[in-house]
Design a protein around this motif. Structure first.
Motif, PDB file in Angstrom:
ATOM      1  N   SER A 231      36.545  37.346  44.033  1.00  0.00           N
ATOM      2  CA  SER A 231      35.419  37.406  43.103  1.00  0.00           C
ATOM      3  C   SER A 231      35.050  35.986  42.672  1.00  0.00           C
ATOM      4  N   VAL A 232      33.805  35.816  42.303  1.00  0.00           N
ATOM      5  CA  VAL A 232      33.341  34.487  41.880  1.00  0.00           C
ATOM      6  C   VAL A 232      34.145  33.986  40.687  1.00  0.00           C
ATOM      7  N   GLU A 233      34.617  34.899  39.842  1.00  0.00           N
ATOM      8  CA  GLU A 233      35.362  34.510  38.631  1.00  0.00           C
ATOM      9  C   GLU A 233      36.711  33.881  38.946  1.00  0.00           C
ATOM     10  N   ARG A 234      37.200  34.029  40.182  1.00  0.00           N
ATOM     11  CA  ARG A 234      38.493  33.428  40.541  1.00  0.00           C
ATOM     12  C   ARG A 234      38.350  32.498  41.737  1.00  0.00           C
ATOM     13  N   GLU A 267      24.080  30.156  38.492  1.00  0.00           N
ATOM     14  CA  GLU A 267      25.118  30.536  37.530  1.00  0.00           C
ATOM     15  C   GLU A 267      26.461  30.733  38.225  1.00  0.00           C
ATOM     16  N   ASP A 268      26.460  31.248  39.446  1.00  0.00           N
ATOM     17  CA  ASP A 268      27.708  31.378  40.196  1.00  0.00           C
ATOM     18  C   ASP A 268      28.315  30.004  40.476  1.00  0.00           C
ATOM     19  N   LYS A 271      29.931  28.746  37.403  1.00  0.00           N
ATOM     20  CA  LYS A 271      31.245  29.349  37.194  1.00  0.00           C
ATOM     21  C   LYS A 271      32.313  28.618  38.003  1.00  0.00           C
ATOM     22  N   LYS A 275      32.991  26.835  34.473  1.00  0.00           N
ATOM     23  CA  LYS A 275      33.527  27.901  33.626  1.00  0.00           C
ATOM     24  C   LYS A 275      34.910  28.361  34.082  1.00  0.00           C
ATOM     25  N   ASN A 276      35.081  28.549  35.380  1.00  0.00           N
ATOM     26  CA  ASN A 276      36.386  29.002  35.879  1.00  0.00           C
ATOM     27  C   ASN A 276      37.479  27.961  35.674  1.00  0.00           C
ATOM     28  N   ARG A 279      38.534  27.499  32.081  1.00  0.00           N
ATOM     29  CA  ARG A 279      39.436  28.551  31.613  1.00  0.00           C
ATOM     30  C   ARG A 279      40.819  28.434  32.243  1.00  0.00           C
TER      31      ARG A 279
END
Length: 286
Positions: A231-234, A267-268, A271, A275-276, A279
């Motif tokens: 996933s883009v979040e990781r 935005e991806d 991240k 953003k990723n 975090r």
């Protein structure tokens, strides 16, 4: 020049999550070095900071280089201490490191430990020593960063990684062997890890697996599978500066440019670049 960002009052918040720096005058090659390096493959922290400034990258994660420094983390720790929060670090540590030594590293900006599964000189992730380091990482909330260049080594460590409770960062897209195809066992195990665990993939160093060279079009379907599984979040990005053992000319800008092809959404990309890692590595910023 200083190591803190010189981008002015409105920096482009972004993190390069993979780079190595050297100061061979103060810290010569260490006896625990895992492999030989050439003089033109090294770069200082000051040179690296200038590269970051030129590309408007505000922060970075330094990886203690097995090639050159091995388990000698002193140069990296010095650089982090003088960076005013711009740099954090991933250390390479021996199995018998004391808890006090590790805690001191954490207090000075180390956020994880790295295992190089394909290099015998690296402290092993298997056995009692590896289990101890993983336990220390879990207790402290440290990242467990993993690099390998042979899928057999990932498969050997796969059960250990799946059981690990610490965040796991896999370097360099898992370095798939493109001739073996998407279904090669190691790449499929990596995708499974991405779907089922607290694992992060580093979209970096595709020059190490591409057969065509830049812009690495032959790697696109592998990157697509990784983004889907993790996933883009990781997903995070790293340059691998100063490109040790690259075998051909590599430049920073072209390495960064691949993100625009793999991630069309602005935005991806934000991240992945900010953003990723903000975090995951605990940076401070906007």
């Amino acid at each position: 020049m200083t190591l803190s960002t010189t981008l002015g009052s409105n920096p482009a918040f972004a993190v390069d999550t993979h780079a190595h720096v050297y100061n061979l005058t103060r810290y010569p090659i260490h006896e625990s070095s895992g492999f030989s390096i050439l003089a033109n493959e090294t770069g200082t922290a000051e040179q690296y900071a200038a590269v970051l400034d030129a590309h408007r990258i505000s922060h970075a994660v330094l990886i203690n280089p097995l090639g050159g420094y091995g388990i000698d983390n002193r140069n990296m720790l010095d650089v982090i201490a003088s960076s005013n929060g711009r740099f954090k670090g991933i250390a390479v540590v021996p199995h018998d490191i004391s808890e006090a030594q590790l805690d001191t590293m954490v207090q000075t900006g180390v956020v994880g430990i790295r295992f190089n599964l394909s290099f015998p000189a690296s402290p092993a992730i298997k056995g009692a020593g590896g289990a101890r380091l993983l336990s220390l990482a879990e207790e402290r909330g440290l990242i467990v960063q993993v690099h390998y260049h042979d899928e057999a080594h990932l498969l050997e460590a796969n059960d250990i990684l799946k059981a690990c409770q610490a965040p796991i960062v896999i370097d360099h897209c898992g370095r798939p062997v493109l001739d073996r195809g998407i279904n090669q066992a190691g790449f499929q195990a990596l995708l499974e890890l991405g779907r089922s665990h607290n694992a992060i993939i580093k979209l970096s160093a595709l020059f190490r697996c591409s057969r065509q060279g830049w812009p690495y079009l032959d790697t696109d379907r592998y990157v697509e599978k990784l983004i889907d599984a993790f996933s883009v979040e990781r997903c995070i990005w790293g340059s691998d500066w100063p490109f040790l053992r690259a075998g051909t000319r590599i430049d920073y800008g072209p390495e960064l440019s691949g993100l625009s092809r793999w991630l069309s959404d602005v935005e991806d990309r934000r991240k992945v670049l900010w953003k990723n890692p903000f975090r995951i590595f605990g940076f401070q910023g906007e």
